[in-house]
Design a protein around this motif. Sequence first.
Motif, PDB file in Angstrom:
ATOM      1  N   ASN A   1     -52.225  80.205  43.170  1.00 60.67           N
ATOM      2  CA  ASN A   1     -53.260  79.218  42.879  1.00 60.67           C
ATOM      3  C   ASN A   1     -53.963  79.578  41.573  1.00 60.67           C
ATOM      4  O   ASN A   1     -54.046  80.745  41.201  1.00 60.67           O
ATOM      5  CB  ASN A   1     -54.281  79.159  44.017  1.00 60.67           C
ATOM      6  CG  ASN A   1     -53.687  78.619  45.310  1.00 60.67           C
ATOM      7  OD1 ASN A   1     -53.645  79.309  46.316  1.00 60.67           O
ATOM      8  ND2 ASN A   1     -53.223  77.385  45.299  1.00 60.67           N
ATOM      9  N   ALA A   2     -54.459  78.547  40.860  1.00 63.26           N
ATOM     10  CA  ALA A   2     -55.007  78.719  39.508  1.00 63.26           C
ATOM     11  C   ALA A   2     -56.499  78.387  39.468  1.00 63.26           C
ATOM     12  O   ALA A   2     -56.964  77.458  40.142  1.00 63.26           O
ATOM     13  CB  ALA A   2     -54.255  77.821  38.528  1.00 63.26           C
TER      14      ALA A   2
ATOM     15  N   ASP B   1     -46.243  83.777  33.211  1.00 62.74           N
ATOM     16  CA  ASP B   1     -46.118  82.777  34.264  1.00 62.74           C
ATOM     17  C   ASP B   1     -46.427  81.405  33.676  1.00 62.74           C
ATOM     18  O   ASP B   1     -46.749  81.283  32.485  1.00 62.74           O
ATOM     19  CB  ASP B   1     -47.079  83.086  35.419  1.00 62.74           C
ATOM     20  CG  ASP B   1     -46.624  82.478  36.750  1.00 62.74           C
ATOM     21  OD1 ASP B   1     -45.649  81.697  36.742  1.00 62.74           O
ATOM     22  OD2 ASP B   1     -47.239  82.770  37.784  1.00 62.74           O
ATOM     23  N   ALA B   2     -46.326  80.383  34.533  1.00 61.22           N
ATOM     24  CA  ALA B   2     -46.598  79.011  34.091  1.00 61.22           C
ATOM     25  C   ALA B   2     -47.554  78.340  35.058  1.00 61.22           C
ATOM     26  O   ALA B   2     -47.512  78.575  36.266  1.00 61.22           O
ATOM     27  CB  ALA B   2     -45.303  78.217  34.007  1.00 61.22           C
ATOM     28  N   TRP B   3     -48.459  77.521  34.509  1.00 54.70           N
ATOM     29  CA  TRP B   3     -49.295  76.638  35.307  1.00 54.70           C
ATOM     30  C   TRP B   3     -48.693  75.244  35.223  1.00 54.70           C
ATOM     31  O   TRP B   3     -48.406  74.744  34.130  1.00 54.70           O
ATOM     32  CB  TRP B   3     -50.730  76.626  34.780  1.00 54.70           C
ATOM     33  CG  TRP B   3     -51.529  77.821  35.192  1.00 54.70           C
ATOM     34  CD1 TRP B   3     -51.085  78.926  35.856  1.00 54.70           C
ATOM     35  CD2 TRP B   3     -52.931  78.014  34.968  1.00 54.70           C
ATOM     36  NE1 TRP B   3     -52.116  79.801  36.057  1.00 54.70           N
ATOM     37  CE2 TRP B   3     -53.263  79.275  35.531  1.00 54.70           C
ATOM     38  CE3 TRP B   3     -53.935  77.270  34.358  1.00 54.70           C
ATOM     39  CZ2 TRP B   3     -54.563  79.783  35.486  1.00 54.70           C
ATOM     40  CZ3 TRP B   3     -55.222  77.776  34.314  1.00 54.70           C
ATOM     41  CH2 TRP B   3     -55.536  79.027  34.882  1.00 54.70           C
ATOM     42  N   MET B   4     -48.501  74.627  36.367  1.00 61.47           N
ATOM     43  CA  MET B   4     -47.866  73.320  36.411  1.00 61.47           C
ATOM     44  C   MET B   4     -48.906  72.203  36.300  1.00 61.47           C
ATOM     45  O   MET B   4     -50.017  72.318  36.821  1.00 61.47           O
ATOM     46  CB  MET B   4     -47.039  73.196  37.687  1.00 61.47           C
ATOM     47  CG  MET B   4     -45.829  74.129  37.652  1.00 61.47           C
ATOM     48  SD  MET B   4     -44.822  74.111  39.155  1.00 61.47           S
ATOM     49  CE  MET B   4     -45.754  75.249  40.193  1.00 61.47           C
ATOM     50  N   VAL B   5     -48.525  71.147  35.608  1.00 62.31           N
ATOM     51  CA  VAL B   5     -49.443  70.049  35.296  1.00 62.31           C
ATOM     52  C   VAL B   5     -48.862  68.736  35.793  1.00 62.31           C
ATOM     53  O   VAL B   5     -47.692  68.422  35.529  1.00 62.31           O
ATOM     54  CB  VAL B   5     -49.701  69.965  33.778  1.00 62.31           C
ATOM     55  CG1 VAL B   5     -50.590  68.772  33.441  1.00 62.31           C
ATOM     56  CG2 VAL B   5     -50.323  71.264  33.269  1.00 62.31           C
ATOM     57  N   MET B   6     -49.657  67.950  36.510  1.00 59.78           N
ATOM     58  CA  MET B   6     -49.256  66.634  37.010  1.00 59.78           C
ATOM     59  C   MET B   6     -50.323  65.614  36.637  1.00 59.78           C
ATOM     60  O   MET B   6     -51.513  65.832  36.907  1.00 59.78           O
ATOM     61  CB  MET B   6     -49.071  66.685  38.529  1.00 59.78           C
ATOM     62  CG  MET B   6     -48.646  65.361  39.164  1.00 59.78           C
ATOM     63  SD  MET B   6     -48.417  65.500  40.962  1.00 59.78           S
ATOM     64  CE  MET B   6     -50.129  65.717  41.486  1.00 59.78           C
TER      65      MET B   6
ATOM     66  N   THR C   1     -61.362  75.210  40.604  1.00 56.36           N
ATOM     67  CA  THR C   1     -59.968  75.232  41.076  1.00 56.36           C
ATOM     68  C   THR C   1     -59.658  73.910  41.748  1.00 56.36           C
ATOM     69  O   THR C   1     -60.557  73.223  42.239  1.00 56.36           O
ATOM     70  CB  THR C   1     -59.733  76.409  42.055  1.00 56.36           C
ATOM     71  OG1 THR C   1     -58.333  76.540  42.316  1.00 56.36           O
ATOM     72  CG2 THR C   1     -60.489  76.212  43.368  1.00 56.36           C
ATOM     73  N   ARG C   2     -58.411  73.532  41.765  1.00 61.61           N
ATOM     74  CA  ARG C   2     -58.025  72.246  42.342  1.00 61.61           C
ATOM     75  C   ARG C   2     -58.306  72.228  43.840  1.00 61.61           C
ATOM     76  O   ARG C   2     -58.131  73.229  44.536  1.00 61.61           O
ATOM     77  CB  ARG C   2     -56.541  71.978  42.080  1.00 61.61           C
ATOM     78  CG  ARG C   2     -56.107  70.529  42.374  1.00 61.61           C
ATOM     79  CD  ARG C   2     -54.636  70.344  42.030  1.00 61.61           C
ATOM     80  NE  ARG C   2     -54.197  68.981  42.275  1.00 61.61           N
ATOM     81  CZ  ARG C   2     -53.971  68.077  41.331  1.00 61.61           C
ATOM     82  NH1 ARG C   2     -54.173  68.402  40.071  1.00 61.61           N
ATOM     83  NH2 ARG C   2     -53.550  66.864  41.633  1.00 61.61           N
ATOM     84  N   ALA C   3     -58.734  71.083  44.351  1.00 65.89           N
ATOM     85  CA  ALA C   3     -59.031  70.944  45.777  1.00 65.89           C
ATOM     86  C   ALA C   3     -57.745  70.938  46.592  1.00 65.89           C
ATOM     87  O   ALA C   3     -56.658  70.599  46.091  1.00 65.89           O
ATOM     88  CB  ALA C   3     -59.808  69.653  46.025  1.00 65.89           C
TER      89      ALA C   3
END
Length: 287
Positions: free
Chosen positions: A188-189, A172-177, A199-201
């Motif tokens: 969710n990651a 799989d892939a984790w997306m980065v912004m 984990t991201r809010a």
Amino acid sequence: MTRTVYVNGEFLPETEAKVSIFDRAFLMADGVYEVTSVLDGKLIDFDGHAVRLERSLNELDIRSPMTKEQLLEIHRELVEMNGIEDGLVYLQITRGAPGDRDFVFPDPETTEPTVVLFTQNKPGLADSPAAKKGMKVISIEDQRWGRRDIKTVQLLYPSMGKMMAKKAGADDAWMVMDGYVTEGTSNNAYYIKGNTIVTRALSNDILHGITRAAVLRFAAEAQMKVEERNFTIEEAQQADEAFITSASSFVMPVVEIDGVPLGDGRPGPKAARLREIYLEESRKVAV
């Protein structure tokens, strides 16, 4: 065996199910969806999915076509009709097919939404071999639209992301912004350092995961610290463990990020324990 599906008030063999070519989901991805897991013939976290569905419909100004109780009954009917012990129920509600293609949609009160549900049989869903092995992820740029908190059927880029991962020999892939991880392509990651989960809010940048909410609640009850904040791929690579959550994978350990193994390259004990707790507690309240 031919499945029984649900389309606009009718239970039909899948071979007879039809939706108009003018449906706005087909023409403009103008629709939302939910996927609810089935374990032991019962629905997991149905209430949470129903609440998020209502939110997504409201955000897109699509009229809700039925009550939560009616939706639950349809879910249960399909599970029984198709003999699902372990699997998934997919639900999609679109703005419908109000007429010829037009960017401007008509008054929601005068437009009949399209409602589609079908099941997927997945024996042994809770005992996935992948959970014992762990998964590998790569990082990719997040190029999706800006309202990822709405669970729409706009899934082309996540699909492309999964194909990028497959070509790279990952799962799989984790997306980065802007240098920070948003989420996985359909999950969710998280990473774990010591006794802390990061984990991201919640915001418009990520989907408000139903499994995410439950797992973080169980983690806090297990005396783990939870930090909801931005984090980088580099931070995650230095973690003790990492994992993802989703309705279909529950808690899935991540053992490698962009070619860097985490710990000894095997699923860690905390992610494994969170999976156990989630499955145990969710089965108690399944409907």
